[in-house]
Enzyme design. Structure first.
Site, mmCIF file in Angstrom:
data_model
loop_
_atom_site.group_PDB
_atom_site.id
_atom_site.type_symbol
_atom_site.label_atom_id
_atom_site.label_comp_id
_atom_site.label_asym_id
_atom_site.label_seq_id
_atom_site.Cartn_x
_atom_site.Cartn_y
_atom_site.Cartn_z
ATOM 1 N N VAL A 141 0.886 -1.225 0.064
ATOM 2 C CA VAL A 141 -0.041 0.105 -0.059
ATOM 3 C C VAL A 141 0.957 1.246 -0.057
ATOM 4 C CG1 VAL A 141 -2.031 -0.897 1.042
ATOM 5 C CG2 VAL A 141 -0.179 -0.255 2.467
ATOM 6 N N SER A 142 0.683 2.083 -1.098
ATOM 7 C CA SER A 142 1.564 3.366 -1.021
ATOM 8 C C SER A 142 0.802 4.489 -0.545
ATOM 9 C CB SER A 142 1.949 3.529 -2.564
ATOM 10 O OG SER A 142 0.502 3.712 -3.225
#
Length: 212
Positions: free
Chosen positions: A9-10
């Protein structure tokens, strides 16, 4: 033989639990979840991520590495291709939730190997192309916002989707996933998905106007 689900997850908007739930709903039995938070798939190589690097030590021959889609491994063509190839060399099976693809090093037939490797290369290139398309849409939205600053003070109608839903829908649209399947996976209406498809820059601008 274990199945490890890897999630990347960025942004804070993206949700690991959603990715895991999607995998379990597709029938995958997960033994362990490993995730990297706040990591870009474009600028950070898989082997340079804290938990990406750990997976090379954790996974053994016969184990399965499960990801939602190949873009969770990265959004850089060479990195994604080399990562999948390295796991296969180690006897690890790489599987995707979307489309249920399986990559392993079991076949010794040169034609089958060529087809497999060509598909890996295509998917790796698609992951990078999708990332570049999203960036371009974002740049277009920012430029439009600056050009029409006075107009954007009135934010208009609030988007019917979150940034997580937008990103997921845009990714799947670029993978030629059907609108009905995208609607089921994201919880969005077909109208919202068509709006994202027809005007991604406008959708990006609307989200920025509302701080989404």
């Amino acid at each position: 033989m274990a199945t490890i689900f890897y999630a990347r997850v960025s942004t804070v908007d993206q949700n690991i639990e959603h990715q895991q739930a999607q995998a379990e709903a597709a029938g995958f039995k997960i033994d362990r979840v490993v995730a990297d938070h706040g990591v870009s798939g474009v600028s950070t190589l898989f082997s340079e991520r804290p938990n990406g690097k750990r997976l090379f030590d954790m996974l053994r021959g016969g184990d399965t590495l499960l990801v939602r889609w190949v873009d969770r491994l990265g959004r850089n063509y060479s990195d994604v291709r080399d990562t999948i190839q390295e796991f296969m060399r180690r006897g690890v099976v790489v599987r995707t939730v979307i489309n249920g693809l399986t990559f392993d090093g079991a076949t010794q037939d040169p034609m089958q190997q060529a087809v497999r490797d060509a598909l890996i290369g295509f998917l790796a290139a698609t992951a990078q192309a999708n990332a570049e398309a999203i960036k371009e849409a974002q740049r277009g939205g920012i430029a439009l916002a600056k050009a029409k600053d006075s107009e954007t003070k009135y934010r208009g109608r609030k988007p019917s989707f979150s940034r997580t839903q937008f990103t997921a829908a845009w990714d799947m649209l670029n993978q030629d996933v059907g609108v009905a399947s995208i609607a089921k996976a994201t919880g969005l209406s077909r109208q919202s998905i068509y709006r994202i498809k027809d005007d991604p820059a406008g959708a990006e601008l609307a989200m920025k106007s509302w701080g989404i």
